[in-house]
Design an enzyme around this catalytic site. Structure first.
Site, PDB file in Angstrom:
ATOM      1  N   TYR A 157      11.211 -66.015  12.296  1.00 24.50           N
ATOM      2  CA  TYR A 157      12.483 -65.952  11.583  1.00 24.50           C
ATOM      3  C   TYR A 157      12.911 -67.273  10.944  1.00 24.50           C
ATOM      4  O   TYR A 157      13.994 -67.348  10.375  1.00 24.50           O
ATOM      5  CB  TYR A 157      13.600 -65.454  12.520  1.00 24.50           C
ATOM      6  CG  TYR A 157      13.589 -63.948  12.715  1.00 24.50           C
ATOM      7  CD1 TYR A 157      12.547 -63.162  12.223  1.00 24.50           C
ATOM      8  CD2 TYR A 157      14.615 -63.316  13.387  1.00 24.50           C
ATOM      9  CE1 TYR A 157      12.536 -61.794  12.398  1.00 24.50           C
ATOM     10  CE2 TYR A 157      14.622 -61.934  13.564  1.00 24.50           C
ATOM     11  CZ  TYR A 157      13.578 -61.183  13.072  1.00 24.50           C
ATOM     12  OH  TYR A 157      13.580 -59.818  13.244  1.00 24.50           O
ATOM     13  N   LYS A 215       1.593 -60.452  21.462  1.00 21.08           N
ATOM     14  CA  LYS A 215       0.552 -59.816  20.647  1.00 21.08           C
ATOM     15  C   LYS A 215      -0.600 -60.810  20.540  1.00 21.08           C
ATOM     16  O   LYS A 215      -1.142 -61.078  19.461  1.00 21.08           O
ATOM     17  CB  LYS A 215       1.125 -59.472  19.255  1.00 21.08           C
ATOM     18  CG  LYS A 215       0.213 -58.646  18.380  1.00 21.08           C
ATOM     19  CD  LYS A 215       0.100 -57.201  18.815  1.00 21.08           C
ATOM     20  CE  LYS A 215      -0.973 -56.481  18.029  1.00 21.08           C
ATOM     21  NZ  LYS A 215      -1.180 -55.085  18.452  1.00 21.08           N
ATOM     22  N   ASP A 256       3.130 -53.490  20.994  1.00 16.82           N
ATOM     23  CA  ASP A 256       3.105 -52.083  20.558  1.00 16.82           C
ATOM     24  C   ASP A 256       3.077 -51.139  21.761  1.00 16.82           C
ATOM     25  O   ASP A 256       3.782 -50.125  21.797  1.00 16.82           O
ATOM     26  CB  ASP A 256       1.941 -51.807  19.590  1.00 16.82           C
ATOM     27  CG  ASP A 256       0.677 -52.575  19.914  1.00 16.82           C
ATOM     28  OD1 ASP A 256       0.705 -53.403  20.837  1.00 16.82           O
ATOM     29  OD2 ASP A 256      -0.349 -52.344  19.260  1.00 16.82           O
ATOM     30  N   ASP A 263      14.006 -58.970  18.787  1.00 14.26           N
ATOM     31  CA  ASP A 263      15.010 -58.341  17.933  1.00 14.26           C
ATOM     32  C   ASP A 263      14.796 -56.828  17.922  1.00 14.26           C
ATOM     33  O   ASP A 263      15.732 -56.034  18.094  1.00 14.26           O
ATOM     34  CB  ASP A 263      14.846 -58.925  16.507  1.00 14.26           C
ATOM     35  CG  ASP A 263      16.017 -58.610  15.614  1.00 14.26           C
ATOM     36  OD1 ASP A 263      17.027 -58.089  16.104  1.00 14.26           O
ATOM     37  OD2 ASP A 263      15.919 -58.892  14.399  1.00 14.26           O
TER      38      ASP A 263
END
Ligand code: ATP
Length: 336
Positions: free
Chosen positions: A124, A173, A206, A230
């Site tokens: 971000y 991830k 995921d 988020d």
């Protein structure tokens, strides 16, 4: 408790839900004092500035603030007042509890998850974002640091220990994003080794989303990087019935700001029908942060009992009660 907190009533429904929240907190008799300061449209109307220096000084001085929703007008010099406050005070931990309360639109019973999201780095950052001249290629930079990862993961483990929680899940991830998510995961393993009393597991983001939808009761505390946090924190809010009961805390080393996740709800402002629970649950987080664990539990239990009893619920929860009456019904249950 001899403590003063900065209070920003906020815009739209902010003043209504703040008055209701403080009425319940006052009923605890803890002796908290309030320093009322302005931000957002209320501040602009009063002194011509959206984020007056006096407000920043009050937050810095008291180190704890309870904040109603703020409206950031377009062209006001900030893309978002909330983001600006997080930046000014380096509020690195965004802490979002999601708890099921029977009688609400929750998808499952028995959910009690806290998502701890890193708030200052990751995907971000605005630095390094480019769009090629022909508009065909956009790029961004994902920046993860050992310092940023360590302080957020340590915050999650300390929170778990303080609230007698059993498990922290590191969401990542690292199988694909080997450097950035890989560093976060490596730091996570190092920090976890210092907390042998708390179970630490690792889960790819995921799979985490699928597991949250299929079997959310397996989660306790989740800690993750900015973008994943988020998304996951809103997913968790959805599991427990939406943003109406969703509080959030933004915590830094020198200051902490507690709030409702929802906005200023201009469509119902001034009607006295806004649900005060999200902000009140933000106050519950604030009490926990101030070490008032027992008082925090009393308010949480009183909210739960009031909703189960369907006592003066506001229209969003299916009732016909007013903001103030709902708060009075909660305050009346504080002693169990
Ligand atoms: P903002 O631009 O300030 O985010 P918004 O209207 O886009 O405002 P919200 O304020 O979050 O977004 O409101 C979304 C919807 O949820 C609105 O219909 C609003 O009335 C409703 N809502 C939000 N908060 C509450 C609350 N505390 N009680 C009842 N309804 C609420």
């Amino acid at each position: 408790m001899n403590k003063t907190i900065a209070v920003i009533r906020g815009d739209g429904i902010g003043p209504e839900i703040m008055d209701a929240t403080l009425a319940v907190v006052d009923a605890l008799g803890l002796g908290l004092s309030y320093d009322f300061v302005d931000a957002g449209l209320a501040a602009q109307a009063r002194c011509g500035e959206l984020l007056p220096q006096a407000t920043l000084d009050a937050i810095g001085r008291h180190r704890v603030a309870l904040k109603g929703p703020l409206t950031t007008p377009i062209g006001g010099g900030f893309s978002s007042l909330n983001v600006e406050l997080r930046r000014r005070f380096d509020l690195y931990a965004n802490v979002r509890p999601a708890i099921t309360i029977p009688g609400t639109r929750a998808r499952y019973d028995g959910i009690d998850i806290i998502t701890v999201r890193e708030n200052t780095e990751g995907a971000y950052g605005s630095e390094g974002q480019t769009l090629s001249e022909d508009g065909q290629t956009a790029q961004g930079v994902i920046r993860i640091t050992r310092h940023g990862s360590e302080r957020i993961i340590r915050y999650a483990f300390e929170l778990a220990r303080r609230e007698r929680r059993k498990k922290v899940t590191l969401v990542h991830k690292a199988n694909i994003m080997k450097t950035t998510s890989g560093l976060f995961l490596k730091v996570g393993r190092d920090v976890a080794a210092e907390y042998p009393d708390i179970v630490c597991n690792e889960m790819i983001v995921d799979n985490t989303c699928m597991q949250l939808v299929m079997n959310p009761q397996q989660f306790d505390v989740i800690v993750t990087t900015n973008l994943f946090g988020d998304i996951i924190s809103d997913l968790c809010a959805g599991l427990v019935g939406g943003l109406g009961l969703a509080p959030g805390a933004n915590i830094g080393t020198d200051a902490a700001i507690f709030e409702a996740v929802h906005g200023s709800a201009p469509d119902i402002a001034g009607k006295g029908i806004a649900n005060p629970c999200a902000l009140l649950l933000g106050a519950v987080q604030m009490l926990g942060h101030l070490g008032q664990i027992e008082a925090a539990a009393r308010v949480r239990d009183a909210i739960r009992e009031t909703i189960i009893a369907q006592d003066h619920l506001t229209p969003d929860l299916g009732g016909v009660g007013s903001t103030a009456d709902f708060a009075r019904a909660i305050a009346a249950r504080l002693d169990g």
